[in-house]
Design a protein around this motif. Structure first.
Motif, PDB file in Angstrom:
ATOM      1  N   ILE A 288      48.910  34.163  22.821  1.00 41.28           N
ATOM      2  CA  ILE A 288      48.554  33.168  21.805  1.00 41.28           C
ATOM      3  C   ILE A 288      47.127  32.666  22.025  1.00 41.28           C
ATOM      4  O   ILE A 288      46.374  32.477  21.072  1.00 41.28           O
TER       5      ILE A 288
ATOM      6  N   GLN B 184      57.739  36.317  16.985  1.00 37.96           N
ATOM      7  CA  GLN B 184      56.421  36.417  17.611  1.00 37.96           C
ATOM      8  C   GLN B 184      56.053  37.875  17.876  1.00 37.96           C
ATOM      9  O   GLN B 184      54.916  38.279  17.658  1.00 37.96           O
TER      10      GLN B 184
ATOM     11  N   GLU C  52      53.392  34.885  26.882  1.00 32.79           N
ATOM     12  CA  GLU C  52      53.347  34.445  25.489  1.00 32.79           C
ATOM     13  C   GLU C  52      52.129  33.550  25.258  1.00 32.79           C
ATOM     14  O   GLU C  52      51.388  33.723  24.291  1.00 32.79           O
TER      15      GLU C  52
ATOM     16  N   LEU D 258      50.184  32.521  12.634  1.00 38.12           N
ATOM     17  CA  LEU D 258      51.358  32.461  13.513  1.00 38.12           C
ATOM     18  C   LEU D 258      52.142  31.176  13.262  1.00 38.12           C
ATOM     19  O   LEU D 258      53.372  31.204  13.153  1.00 38.12           O
TER      20      LEU D 258
ATOM     21  N   MET E  25      56.067  30.879  12.051  1.00 41.11           N
ATOM     22  CA  MET E  25      57.065  30.138  12.825  1.00 41.11           C
ATOM     23  C   MET E  25      57.614  28.952  12.029  1.00 41.11           C
ATOM     24  O   MET E  25      58.805  28.658  12.093  1.00 41.11           O
TER      25      MET E  25
END
Length: 152
Positions: free
Chosen positions: A99, A139, A95, A110, A114
């Motif tokens: 990112i 995600q 992850e 993003l 979130m």
């Protein structure tokens, strides 16, 4: 990997022709606790095994065997926890890698996605597991949308 006490308990209840409810009442523990042990969701505690021997004298003959089973079960439980942590660590590193490859604009996007779901994460009635699933799904959707957008 299943627990040995789980197998023993299933066989014991069958031999005694007892239901979980009857057994849990005699053991003076909750039905849920016994069910979790029987279904392999939890390992039995040493106190549970000692209580089993006290409440059912026929189990005293198997005391050493039960204690050995309990020790093996605790090792299995520890291995399961370590494996879960390993998987979570791998997932986090993947992850973070995804990112880290985002440009500044994509990171802002993003964060906005979130943050828009933040109220959901503050709800105490929702389990941490469900929150994690939602987080991961959001995600994943974000990255899928990015990939589809790049293909255009």
């Amino acid at each position: 990997m299943s627990y040995q006490i789980e197998k023993f308990l299933t066989e014991f209840l069958n031999k005694k022709n007892m239901t979980l409810t009857e057994f849990s009442k005699k053991m003076e523990v909750t039905h849920v606790y016994v069910s979790n042990i029987k279904n392999g969701k939890k390992t039995a505690s040493k106190k549970f095994v000692e209580n089993l021997i006290r409440k059912f004298p026929e189990c005293a003959k198997k005391e050493e065997e039960l204690i050995a089973m309990l020790e093996k079960d605790k090792k299995i439980e520890k291995l399961k926890k370590l494996e879960k942590q390993r998987r979570e660590t791998i997932g986090k590193s993947e992850e973070l890698d995804r990112i880290s490859r985002l440009n500044k604009r994509e990171r802002v996007q993003l964060d906005e996605v979130m943050n828009s779901a933040a109220y959901f994460f503050n709800d105490n009635s929702i389990s941490d597991e469900d929150k994690k699933r939602l987080h991961d799904s959001l995600q994943e959707l974000f990255f899928d949308a990015k990939m589809k957008n790049k293909r255009k």
